[in-house]
Design an enzyme around this catalytic site. Sequence first.
Site, PDB file in Angstrom:
ATOM      1  N   ASN A 261       6.012   2.140 -23.062  1.00 17.54           N
ATOM      2  CA  ASN A 261       5.608   0.980 -23.844  1.00 17.54           C
ATOM      3  C   ASN A 261       4.415   0.320 -23.178  1.00 17.54           C
ATOM      4  O   ASN A 261       4.267   0.374 -21.954  1.00 17.54           O
ATOM      5  CB  ASN A 261       6.737  -0.045 -23.939  1.00 17.54           C
ATOM      6  CG  ASN A 261       7.814   0.350 -24.915  1.00 17.54           C
ATOM      7  OD1 ASN A 261       7.613   1.197 -25.776  1.00 17.54           O
ATOM      8  ND2 ASN A 261       8.982  -0.252 -24.776  1.00 17.54           N
TER       9      ASN A 261
ATOM     10  N   ARG B 291      10.381   5.768 -27.973  1.00 19.22           N
ATOM     11  CA  ARG B 291      10.144   6.493 -26.720  1.00 19.22           C
ATOM     12  C   ARG B 291      11.208   7.555 -26.472  1.00 19.22           C
ATOM     13  O   ARG B 291      10.896   8.688 -26.099  1.00 19.22           O
ATOM     14  CB  ARG B 291      10.068   5.543 -25.530  1.00 19.22           C
ATOM     15  CG  ARG B 291       8.791   4.727 -25.490  1.00 19.22           C
ATOM     16  CD  ARG B 291       8.806   3.746 -24.342  1.00 19.22           C
ATOM     17  NE  ARG B 291       9.963   2.865 -24.485  1.00 19.22           N
ATOM     18  CZ  ARG B 291      10.655   2.354 -23.476  1.00 19.22           C
ATOM     19  NH1 ARG B 291      10.319   2.614 -22.232  1.00 19.22           N
ATOM     20  NH2 ARG B 291      11.673   1.559 -23.691  1.00 19.22           N
TER      21      ARG B 291
END
Length: 101
Positions: A44, A26
């Site tokens: 996520n 990320r």
Amino acid sequence: MDSDDDTPLNTRLVRVYGRVQGVGYRHACVQQALALGITGWVRNRMDDSVEAMLQGTPRQLALMCTWMRDDMPAALVERMDTTELPPPFPKFDRFEQRPTA
């Protein structure tokens, strides 16, 4: 990479499966999106996938999707699903990391 103001923005919802959590995926997505001039977000998912909403020119999105699939060394991408979202869609003003959904 700056987008041309006359080029329409496209919006894609991308879901990446494989070893993509716990490897800095990320954070790296945020850095790559900023470098490409893409707006949106990444987070996520509870099923260990990563989901991203990407907004940019077709060229920017193609570059970002290729990077998400192939160029994050610590990740092992097994599958990537991409959905084009039809306009109108609210315009994002930045790219950010969001909490797990």
